[in-house]
Design a protein around this motif. Structure first.
Motif, PDB file in Angstrom:
ATOM      1  N   GLN A  77      34.901  13.842   3.962  1.00 16.32           N
ATOM      2  CA  GLN A  77      35.277  15.254   4.058  1.00 16.32           C
ATOM      3  C   GLN A  77      34.402  15.991   5.066  1.00 16.32           C
ATOM      4  OE1 GLN A  77      35.202  16.846   0.050  1.00 16.32           O
ATOM      5  NE2 GLN A  77      37.304  16.189  -0.353  1.00 16.32           N
ATOM      6  N   ALA A  78      33.121  15.679   5.047  1.00 19.82           N
ATOM      7  CA  ALA A  78      32.203  16.310   6.005  1.00 19.82           C
ATOM      8  C   ALA A  78      32.563  15.928   7.438  1.00 19.82           C
ATOM      9  CB  ALA A  78      30.766  15.898   5.697  1.00 19.82           C
ATOM     10  N   LYS A  79      32.877  14.663   7.651  1.00 19.90           N
ATOM     11  CA  LYS A  79      33.220  14.196   8.998  1.00 19.90           C
ATOM     12  C   LYS A  79      34.505  14.840   9.503  1.00 19.90           C
ATOM     13  CE  LYS A  79      30.804   9.814   8.393  1.00 19.90           C
ATOM     14  NZ  LYS A  79      30.926   8.363   8.100  1.00 19.90           N
ATOM     15  N   GLU A  80      35.464  15.051   8.604  1.00 19.23           N
ATOM     16  CA  GLU A  80      36.711  15.701   9.008  1.00 19.23           C
ATOM     17  C   GLU A  80      36.476  17.175   9.341  1.00 19.23           C
ATOM     18  OE1 GLU A  80      40.710  16.188   9.984  1.00 19.23           O
ATOM     19  OE2 GLU A  80      39.431  14.410   9.803  1.00 19.23           O
ATOM     20  N   LYS A  81      35.623  17.846   8.587  1.00 21.86           N
ATOM     21  CA  LYS A  81      35.279  19.234   8.917  1.00 21.86           C
ATOM     22  C   LYS A  81      34.655  19.321  10.304  1.00 21.86           C
ATOM     23  CE  LYS A  81      34.379  20.920   4.186  1.00 21.86           C
ATOM     24  NZ  LYS A  81      33.328  21.431   3.263  1.00 21.86           N
ATOM     25  N   ILE A  82      33.761  18.404  10.582  1.00 17.92           N
ATOM     26  CA  ILE A  82      33.096  18.381  11.886  1.00 17.92           C
ATOM     27  C   ILE A  82      34.113  18.127  13.000  1.00 17.92           C
ATOM     28  CG2 ILE A  82      31.468  17.059  13.306  1.00 17.92           C
ATOM     29  CD1 ILE A  82      29.823  16.651  10.709  1.00 17.92           C
ATOM     30  N   ALA A  83      35.015  17.191  12.770  1.00 19.02           N
ATOM     31  CA  ALA A  83      36.013  16.866  13.781  1.00 19.02           C
ATOM     32  C   ALA A  83      36.886  18.067  14.118  1.00 19.02           C
ATOM     33  CB  ALA A  83      36.885  15.704  13.303  1.00 19.02           C
ATOM     34  N   LEU A  84      37.293  18.829  13.100  1.00 17.19           N
ATOM     35  CA  LEU A  84      38.149  19.994  13.327  1.00 17.19           C
ATOM     36  C   LEU A  84      37.438  21.066  14.152  1.00 17.19           C
ATOM     37  CD1 LEU A  84      39.858  20.269   9.824  1.00 17.19           C
ATOM     38  CD2 LEU A  84      40.908  19.526  11.981  1.00 17.19           C
ATOM     39  N   LEU A  85      36.124  21.148  14.028  1.00 18.41           N
ATOM     40  CA  LEU A  85      35.358  22.071  14.865  1.00 18.41           C
ATOM     41  C   LEU A  85      35.137  21.497  16.263  1.00 18.41           C
ATOM     42  CD1 LEU A  85      32.634  23.174  12.276  1.00 18.41           C
ATOM     43  CD2 LEU A  85      34.571  24.537  13.088  1.00 18.41           C
ATOM     44  N   ASP A 232      28.636  20.171   9.185  1.00 20.38           N
ATOM     45  CA  ASP A 232      29.648  20.525   8.192  1.00 20.38           C
ATOM     46  C   ASP A 232      29.263  21.702   7.315  1.00 20.38           C
ATOM     47  OD1 ASP A 232      27.750  18.492   7.266  1.00 20.38           O
ATOM     48  OD2 ASP A 232      28.785  18.654   5.344  1.00 20.38           O
ATOM     49  N   LYS A 233      28.004  22.152   7.384  1.00 18.29           N
ATOM     50  CA  LYS A 233      27.594  23.312   6.594  1.00 18.29           C
ATOM     51  C   LYS A 233      26.386  23.981   7.246  1.00 18.29           C
ATOM     52  CE  LYS A 233      26.974  20.921   2.867  1.00 18.29           C
ATOM     53  NZ  LYS A 233      26.611  20.500   1.474  1.00 18.29           N
ATOM     54  N   ASP A 234      26.133  25.206   6.868  1.00 18.89           N
ATOM     55  CA  ASP A 234      24.983  25.946   7.386  1.00 18.89           C
ATOM     56  C   ASP A 234      23.698  25.203   7.017  1.00 18.89           C
ATOM     57  OD1 ASP A 234      22.978  27.736   8.021  1.00 18.89           O
ATOM     58  OD2 ASP A 234      23.839  29.429   6.926  1.00 18.89           O
ATOM     59  N   PRO A 235      22.891  24.794   8.003  1.00 14.09           N
ATOM     60  CA  PRO A 235      21.676  24.036   7.691  1.00 14.09           C
ATOM     61  C   PRO A 235      20.512  24.894   7.216  1.00 14.09           C
ATOM     62  CG  PRO A 235      21.874  24.301  10.051  1.00 14.09           C
ATOM     63  CD  PRO A 235      23.119  24.899   9.447  1.00 14.09           C
ATOM     64  N   GLY A 236      20.685  26.226   7.199  1.00  9.44           N
ATOM     65  CA  GLY A 236      19.634  27.101   6.694  1.00  9.44           C
ATOM     66  C   GLY A 236      18.900  27.870   7.787  1.00  9.44           C
ATOM     67  N   ASP A 237      18.134  28.873   7.348  1.00  7.64           N
ATOM     68  CA  ASP A 237      17.453  29.770   8.280  1.00  7.64           C
ATOM     69  C   ASP A 237      16.496  29.040   9.218  1.00  7.64           C
ATOM     70  OD1 ASP A 237      18.765  31.870   7.112  1.00  7.64           O
ATOM     71  OD2 ASP A 237      17.088  32.487   5.835  1.00  7.64           O
ATOM     72  N   PHE A 242      15.219  27.310  14.651  1.00  8.63           N
ATOM     73  CA  PHE A 242      14.767  26.192  15.490  1.00  8.63           C
ATOM     74  C   PHE A 242      15.743  25.955  16.641  1.00  8.63           C
ATOM     75  CE2 PHE A 242      14.651  21.693  16.592  1.00  8.63           C
ATOM     76  CZ  PHE A 242      13.299  21.470  16.775  1.00  8.63           C
ATOM     77  N   PHE A 243      17.034  25.923  16.360  1.00  6.34           N
ATOM     78  CA  PHE A 243      18.024  25.696  17.408  1.00  6.34           C
ATOM     79  C   PHE A 243      18.045  26.841  18.412  1.00  6.34           C
ATOM     80  CE2 PHE A 243      20.303  22.812  14.255  1.00  6.34           C
ATOM     81  CZ  PHE A 243      19.943  21.651  14.929  1.00  6.34           C
ATOM     82  N   ASP A 244      17.910  28.073  17.929  1.00  9.04           N
ATOM     83  CA  ASP A 244      17.844  29.213  18.848  1.00  9.04           C
ATOM     84  C   ASP A 244      16.663  29.070  19.804  1.00  9.04           C
ATOM     85  OD1 ASP A 244      20.074  30.475  17.860  1.00  9.04           O
ATOM     86  OD2 ASP A 244      18.969  31.808  16.510  1.00  9.04           O
ATOM     87  N   LYS A 245      15.534  28.673  19.285  1.00  8.49           N
ATOM     88  CA  LYS A 245      14.320  28.501  20.097  1.00  8.49           C
ATOM     89  C   LYS A 245      14.517  27.439  21.165  1.00  8.49           C
ATOM     90  CE  LYS A 245       9.421  27.269  19.691  1.00  8.49           C
ATOM     91  NZ  LYS A 245       8.334  26.887  18.731  1.00  8.49           N
ATOM     92  N   HIS A 246      15.280  26.400  20.849  1.00 10.77           N
ATOM     93  CA  HIS A 246      15.494  25.298  21.787  1.00 10.77           C
ATOM     94  C   HIS A 246      16.795  25.433  22.576  1.00 10.77           C
ATOM     95  CE1 HIS A 246      12.335  23.588  19.241  1.00 10.77           C
ATOM     96  NE2 HIS A 246      12.090  22.780  20.241  1.00 10.77           N
ATOM     97  N   HIS A 247      17.424  26.600  22.479  1.00 12.75           N
ATOM     98  CA  HIS A 247      18.632  26.914  23.260  1.00 12.75           C
ATOM     99  C   HIS A 247      19.764  25.920  22.988  1.00 12.75           C
ATOM    100  CE1 HIS A 247      16.010  29.722  25.326  1.00 12.75           C
ATOM    101  NE2 HIS A 247      15.200  28.719  25.618  1.00 12.75           N
ATOM    102  N   VAL A 248      19.930  25.574  21.728  1.00 13.54           N
ATOM    103  CA  VAL A 248      21.012  24.683  21.299  1.00 13.54           C
ATOM    104  C   VAL A 248      22.016  25.496  20.495  1.00 13.54           C
ATOM    105  CG1 VAL A 248      21.621  22.689  19.888  1.00 13.54           C
ATOM    106  CG2 VAL A 248      19.506  22.658  21.236  1.00 13.54           C
ATOM    107  N   ASP A 249      23.281  25.447  20.890  1.00 13.65           N
ATOM    108  CA  ASP A 249      24.329  26.137  20.140  1.00 13.65           C
ATOM    109  C   ASP A 249      24.574  25.385  18.822  1.00 13.65           C
ATOM    110  OD1 ASP A 249      24.751  28.046  22.124  1.00 13.65           O
ATOM    111  OD2 ASP A 249      26.183  26.772  23.170  1.00 13.65           O
ATOM    112  N   LEU A 250      24.643  26.118  17.745  1.00 15.12           N
ATOM    113  CA  LEU A 250      24.886  25.534  16.419  1.00 15.12           C
ATOM    114  C   LEU A 250      26.248  26.003  15.918  1.00 15.12           C
ATOM    115  CD1 LEU A 250      23.968  24.016  13.842  1.00 15.12           C
ATOM    116  CD2 LEU A 250      22.909  26.174  13.092  1.00 15.12           C
ATOM    117  N   ILE A 251      27.094  25.039  15.547  1.00 11.80           N
ATOM    118  CA  ILE A 251      28.425  25.344  15.052  1.00 11.80           C
ATOM    119  C   ILE A 251      28.612  24.711  13.676  1.00 11.80           C
ATOM    120  CG2 ILE A 251      30.905  25.057  15.453  1.00 11.80           C
ATOM    121  CD1 ILE A 251      30.303  24.874  18.450  1.00 11.80           C
ATOM    122  N   TYR A 252      29.100  25.497  12.721  1.00 14.52           N
ATOM    123  CA  TYR A 252      29.396  24.999  11.390  1.00 14.52           C
ATOM    124  C   TYR A 252      30.516  25.840  10.782  1.00 14.52           C
ATOM    125  CZ  TYR A 252      26.133  28.821  10.275  1.00 14.52           C
ATOM    126  OH  TYR A 252      25.507  30.034  10.206  1.00 14.52           O
TER     127      TYR A 252
END
Length: 255
Positions: A77-85, A232-237, A242-252
């Motif tokens: 289910q997690a992999k399918e959520k990721i694929a749809l995004l 597949d889900k929000d990884p938390g604050d 951390f991703f913002d600091k490293h200029h990585v776009d985060l999608i969930y």
């Protein structure tokens, strides 16, 4: 240190972990990398190890990963959520590269929605999925066949991916850690993914929530090598910061 003693130390190091690196052995044993490579060649001929890109592995360990058909069903289910995004990052007429992971494999059925795609992959199961798609021009890397993972690796596969420039590359990982970066179980597979990322315009990591905070034997790269992480889900604050600091776009989902 005598040759036999050095080779025994190499085997001891290998018995304690999945793989060893030439650079690490050279440093730890105070000899040149060329000497270590000769040692590994001799030990491989005697059946003690399997040489791979950058080092060596335990005999058989390169092919003892959980079979791909089993892994494909894990966290489905997690992999399918990721694929749809992830398919939102694809456009018709693009050239895309897909690694052999089961997470990236979930993209394959959704590629019917696009026109005139070119897909490069080293994953046999992905090839089987896409071979009848009339809208996909499919290229297979070839190379050393890893039976449990149903994928190709080795020098031939590395040369294949280095000869293309793609619009977007999708890879997955075994673990993702703030301290140690993005990791895989084996150096051979990590080396191939590095090459895939070095010859693309957009680099996307697909990673379900179970991979966060984990580290495996081979660190593939730091976060500067990735443009986007899809999970597949929000990884938390803490991870969002951390991703913002490293200029990585985060999608969930729900973002």
């Amino acid at each position: 240190m005598e040759t036999q003693e050095r080779r025994e130390k190499i085997l001891q190091a290998l018995s304690e972990q999945y793989s060893v690196k030439v650079t690490d052995l050279s440093r730890d044993l105070f000899v040149s990398e060329a000497t270590i490579r000769r040692d590994l060649e001799k030990l491989e001929k005697s059946g003690h190890l399997k040489r791979v890109y950058g080092g060596a592995m335990q005999v058989g360990s390169i092919d003892t990963e959980t079979p791909v058909d089993v892994r494909r069903r894990l966290n489905a289910q997690a992999k399918e959520k990721i694929a749809l995004l992830a398919i939102r990052e694809i456009r018709s007429s693009q050239v895309i590269a897909m690694d052999s992971s089961t997470t990236v494999m979930y993209l394959a059925p959704h590629l019917r929605a696009f026109d005139n795609l070119t897909v490069l992959t080293h994953g046999v199961k992905t090839i089987e999925e896409l071979q009848h798609f009339k809208n996909v021009n499919l290229y297979c890397s070839g190379g050393l066949m890893l039976r449990n993972s149903y994928s190709f690796a080795g020098e031939f596969a590395r040369r294949f991916f280095s000869s293309f420039c793609t619009d977007v590359t999708f890879i997955a990982c075994k673990g993702i850690s703030m301290e140690h970066g993005i990791s895989w179980a084996y150096d051979e597979e990590a080396a191939l993914r590095k090459i895939m990322l070095n010859s693309t315009k957009k680099r996307i990591l697909l990673c379900d929530a179970t991979k966060f905070g984990k580290t495996y034997t081979s660190t593939m790269f730091g976060f500067e090598s990735i443009d986007t992480v899809i999970t597949d889900k929000d990884p938390g604050d803490e991870w969002r910061t951390f991703f913002d600091k490293h200029h990585v776009d985060l999608i969930y989902p729900g973002k």
